[in-house]
Design an enzyme around this catalytic site. Structure first.
Site, PDB file in Angstrom:
ATOM      1  N   LEU A   1       0.832  -4.021  -7.972  1.00 13.55           N
ATOM      2  CA  LEU A   1       2.188  -4.268  -8.465  1.00 13.55           C
ATOM      3  C   LEU A   1       3.249  -3.795  -7.474  1.00 13.55           C
ATOM      4  O   LEU A   1       4.246  -3.181  -7.851  1.00 13.55           O
ATOM      5  CB  LEU A   1       2.401  -3.606  -9.845  1.00 13.55           C
ATOM      6  N   CYS A   2       3.009  -4.063  -6.190  1.00 15.32           N
ATOM      7  CA  CYS A   2       3.994  -3.686  -5.163  1.00 15.32           C
ATOM      8  C   CYS A   2       4.186  -4.825  -4.159  1.00 15.32           C
ATOM      9  O   CYS A   2       4.318  -4.593  -2.955  1.00 15.32           O
ATOM     10  CB  CYS A   2       3.592  -2.385  -4.476  1.00 15.32           C
ATOM     11  N   GLY A   3       4.162  -6.052  -4.654  1.00 10.89           N
ATOM     12  CA  GLY A   3       4.420  -7.212  -3.800  1.00 10.89           C
ATOM     13  C   GLY A   3       3.325  -7.407  -2.755  1.00 10.89           C
ATOM     14  O   GLY A   3       2.144  -7.241  -3.030  1.00 10.89           O
TER      15      GLY A   3
END
Length: 285
Positions: free
Chosen positions: A88-90
């Site tokens: 969930l950090c691109g």
């Protein structure tokens, strides 16, 4: 077209997701500040150490410096890949693999720091020889030094010809720069490019060679620890940005669904009114 009950259910679900992404953004923002402070504390020492070594190196016999040469004829490369333990950090983690793939057609082993690193490289048929995950949750100079010392020891016995550090360097909360930095063997700057700060009549105790052979491992320890701190700060910045975008997108989707819900509800009410009016007219006639 979805009925009113389905749209209402989707709106509720998106509202719950927005609360989660918004909370994750705030948590990452708080952790980012702490990570930035740790990173800024080590930078002056790391820069001073590097400058000192590069000033001394041109004045020392290179054959007496252990870590400036290769100890094997094999062209085997170790990639120390630093990612995160969570998603969930691109594109934060995927960018590390993409950068590593630039080293094509070479014999490569991977020293993984972060769970995502091990997963990504294993799926892409790289040999992952070590996995280090705990240091990202509790960054420690001692644990980092243990990892870098193990790398140095194996480099000295000729396991690899080159060691490359691949990580995300923190620039700001919205920007991370993927760095690929060779850490072994140590490169020596051209003597003309280095200001000669040892030209004066200094007395070294012990001699310069002994000092350099003590300082160079320390530089590698510091370089790895600084890269880990950079990666942690970059991870929180990337997650904060990703969650901010996710919250905005969820909000847009919620507004569109609310608009569609209101239109369908208004259409249903209008149809009911028309039916009532038509029924009343039929009775009157």
């Amino acid at each position: 077209m979805s009925n009113l009950k389905e749209i209402r259910s989707r709106i509720t679900s998106i509202s719950s997701t927005m609360k989660i992404t918004s909370a994750m953004k705030m948590v990452s923002a708080a952790k980012l500040k702490k990570a930035q402070d740790r990173m800024s504390n080590i930078q002056p020492y790391a820069e001073a150490l590097k400058t000192t070594i590069q000033n001394l190196l041109p004045n020392v016999n290179h054959s007496e410096i252990k870590l400036t040469k290769q100890f094997t004829e094999k062209q085997k490369i170790l990639i120390v890949a630093i990612t995160s333990n969570r998603g969930l950090c691109g594109g934060f983690n995927a960018n590390i693999l993409k950068k590593s793939k630039e080293l094509k057609n070479q014999d490569i082993e991977v020293w993984s720091i972060g769970k995502k690193s091990a997963d990504l490289f294993s799926r892409n048929q790289y040999r992952v020889i070590k996995k280090e995950n705990d240091i990202l949750d509790n960054p420690s100079r001692l644990l980092s030094q243990k990892i870098s010392q193990e790398i140095i020891d194996e480099f000295l016995i000729g396991k690899w010809s080159k060691v490359i550090l691949v990580y995300n360097k923190f620039k700001n909360a919205a920007t991370q720069i993927v760095e690929s930095t060779p850490i072994l063997p140590i490169t020596i700057n051209n003597i003309d490019d280095v200001p000669d700060k040892t030209a004066q009549d200094y007395i070294f105790e012990p001699d310069k060679t002994s000092i350099i052979n003590r300082l160079i491992p320390n530089q590698i320890h510091t370089q790895l620890f600084e890269a880990i701190l950079n990666s942690i700060a970059a991870e929180h910045g990337a997650r904060m940005t990703a969650m901010h975008k996710a919250t905005d997108n969820a909000n847009d989707l919620k507004q569109n669904l609310t608009l569609a819900y209101n239109r369908q509800r208004q259409a249903a009410i209008t149809n009911e009114i028309l039916e009532i009016v038509a029924g009343a007219e039929a009775l009157n006639s």
